[in-house]
Design an enzyme around this catalytic site. Structure first.
Site, PDB file in Angstrom:
ATOM      1  N   TYR A 197      67.356  25.919  29.219  1.00  0.00           N
ATOM      2  CA  TYR A 197      68.824  26.026  29.185  1.00  0.00           C
ATOM      3  C   TYR A 197      69.431  25.471  30.470  1.00  0.00           C
ATOM      4  O   TYR A 197      68.972  25.791  31.570  1.00  0.00           O
ATOM      5  CB  TYR A 197      69.250  27.481  29.037  1.00  0.00           C
ATOM      6  CG  TYR A 197      69.095  28.017  27.631  1.00  0.00           C
ATOM      7  CD1 TYR A 197      69.807  27.472  26.569  1.00  0.00           C
ATOM      8  CD2 TYR A 197      68.230  29.073  27.375  1.00  0.00           C
ATOM      9  CE1 TYR A 197      69.665  27.966  25.278  1.00  0.00           C
ATOM     10  CE2 TYR A 197      68.076  29.580  26.095  1.00  0.00           C
ATOM     11  CZ  TYR A 197      68.800  29.019  25.055  1.00  0.00           C
ATOM     12  OH  TYR A 197      68.653  29.507  23.781  1.00  0.00           O
ATOM     13  N   LYS A 242      57.839  60.104  32.627  1.00  0.00           N
ATOM     14  CA  LYS A 242      59.182  59.810  32.103  1.00  0.00           C
ATOM     15  C   LYS A 242      59.355  58.303  31.892  1.00  0.00           C
ATOM     16  O   LYS A 242      58.634  57.495  32.479  1.00  0.00           O
ATOM     17  CB  LYS A 242      60.242  60.343  33.065  1.00  0.00           C
ATOM     18  CG  LYS A 242      60.271  59.645  34.418  1.00  0.00           C
ATOM     19  CD  LYS A 242      61.184  60.371  35.403  1.00  0.00           C
ATOM     20  CE  LYS A 242      61.147  59.679  36.754  1.00  0.00           C
ATOM     21  NZ  LYS A 242      61.758  60.488  37.816  1.00  0.00           N
TER      22      LYS A 242
END
Ligand SMILES: *Cc1c(COP(=O)(O)O)cnc(C)c1O
Length: 337
Positions: free
Chosen positions: A246, A33
Site C-alpha cells: 500500500y 488474564k
C-alpha cells in the site's frame, strides 16, 4: 495463518526460578488474564498445572470458568462476585461490596498508592463491616504496586502502606473472618524483595520470560516463552525501482526476491511498525506497510520467525512486552514445542 510457538521448557524454567524464591509452588498464583498475556489461556493453564501450580489469577468470571479444572483456586480481578467455592473475587471499590452475591468469596483490594483500584486506607474499617453485613466471605486483602519495576524507593513506601493496611485489617477484623491472606507482589516485586513470607505472589510477566527492571536489579535469568511465526504465501522477483505494498512505500534499491507472509494487523501485529521498518529476529526488515493480513520480507523461506523476544520487539515498536504479546489474536494457532 501465522502461528505461535510456546516453549514449554522456558516456561518451566521461569516457574522454577520463582518457585526457588517463594519456596513452594503453592505460593505462586499464575496470572492468566487476557488470554494469558496472549499466550493462550487454556494452554497456559494446562502447562501451569503440569508444572504443579495450584492457583491462578484472571480478569473475568468467563476466563475462570474455562480453566477451573486445572486449579484449586482462582482469583478474579475484575468481575462481579458470585458464590463459587473455588473462586474469589477482588473488590475494587465500596460499590463492588454492595454488588457482590451473598456467600461469595471476596478479597478486598486496598489502594496503597497506585490510585487505580481499591478502597482507601481510611475505608478499610467500613469495608470490612459492610462485607460482614452483606454476608460475604472475606478471604484476603490485596494491593498492587505502581513502580516495582522502576529504579526508585517507591516500592518500599508502598509496601509500608500495605503493611499498615494489613495491621488495620487484622485490628478491625477482630478474628471474625479466619485465615485471611495478604498479597501485593507482582513479578517485579517478586524479583526485588524476598518472597518466602508471601501467602501468594501474583506472577504475570515474569512467568512468560520478561523482566522490565533496570538491569542493575537483575537477579534471576528469565527466558521468553512465546515466539511468533509467519508462513510464506507467495514469492516474486522485484526489479530495482519497483515499489511494494500500500502506498508503494518501499522502493527496491536493487533486484530482489521477496515473499508475502501471512501476518498482518488483523492478527494483532502492529501496523505502526511500518513507519520504522521492524526487523524480525532473523534480521529481515519488514518491507513497506503492514497490511491487514500480510507483510512482505526479502526471503523465500517457508516459515519466518517474526520475534522470539517480546521485550526486544517492544523496544522496536516503542511499547512494552505485555502489549506485544497480549494483542496477538486469539485465533492464531498456538503450538507447544
Ligand atoms: C496484571 C496484574 C498482576 C501481574 O503483574 P505482572 O507485572 O505481569 O507480574 C498482578 N496483580 C494485579 C492486580 C494485576 O492486575
Amino acid at each position: 495463518m501465522a502461528f505461535i510457538k510456546i516453549n514449554k521448557q522456558n516456561f518451566f524454567h521461569n516457574l522454577s526460578q520463582f518457585t526457588n524464591r517463594t519456596g513452594s509452588k503453592d505460593n505462586i498464583a499464575i496470572v492468566l488474564k487476557d488470554n494469558a498475556y496472549g499466550h493462550g489461556l487454556e494452554l497456559m493453564a494446562q502447562l501451569s498445572q503440569e508444572f504443579g501450580l495450584t492457583q491462578a489469577v484472571v480478569r473475568t468470571y468467563k476466563e475462570a470458568k474455562l480453566i477451573k479444572p486445572y486449579f484449586k483456586h482462582i482469583l478474579i480481578l475484575g468481575d462481579k462476585a458470585v458464590k463459587d467455592d473455588s473462586l474469589s473475587f477482588a473488590l475494587n471499590s465500596m460499590e463492588d461490596i454492595t454488588l457482590a452475591q451473598k456467600g461469595s468469596n471476596v478479597e478486598l483490594k486496598v489502594d496503597t498508592g497506585m490510585h487505580r483500584n481499591g478502597v482507601a486506607m481510611e475505608e478499610i474499617e467500613e469495608a470490612i463491616k459492610l462485607i460482614g453485613k452483606r454476608e460475604l466471605n472475606l478471604m484476603g486483602v490485596m494491593s498492587h504496586n505502581r513502580s516495582a519495576d522502576e529504579l526508585s524507593s517507591e516500592l518500599f513506601w508502598q509496601q509500608k502502606n500495605f503493611q499498615k493496611a494489613v495491621d488495620v485489617t487484622i485490628l478491625y477484623n477482630n478474628n471474625n473472618f479466619k485465615n485471611l491472606r495478604f498479597h501485593s507482589f507482582n513479578s517485579a516485586t517478586s524479583l526485588r524483595l524476598p518472597c518466602n513470607k508471601e501467602s501468594i505472589i501474583r506472577l504475570g510477566i515474569g512467568a512468560y520470560g520478561y523482566s522490565h527492571l533496570p538491569s542493575i536489579y537483575e537477579t534471576i535469568k528469565l527466558k521468553p516463552v512465546l515466539s511468533l511465526w509467519a508462513k510464506r504465501v507467495a514469492t516474486r522477483e522485484l526489479k530495482k525501482g519497483q515499489r511494494v505494498g500500500y502506498g508503494g512505500e518501499f522502493i527496491a534499491p536493487k533486484d530482489m526476491t521477496i515473499s508475502t507472509y501471512d501476518l498482518g494487523y488483523g492478527d494483532g501485529w502492529m501496523r505502526s511498525n511500518s513507519l520504522k521498518r521492524f526487523i524480525t529476529s532473523d534480521g529481515l526488515p519488514i518491507l513497506g506497510r503492514v497490511s491487514m493480513d500480510y507483510i512482505i520480507l526479502e526471503s523465500s523461506k517457508d516459515e519466518v520467525c517474526i520475534f522470539d523476544d517480546a521485550l526486544k520487539a517492544g523496544e522496536q515498536l516503542e511499547t512494552i512486552s505485555y502489549e506485544v504479546t497480549t494483542q496477538l489474536d486469539r485465533d492464531i494457532k498456538r503450538v507447544v514445542t
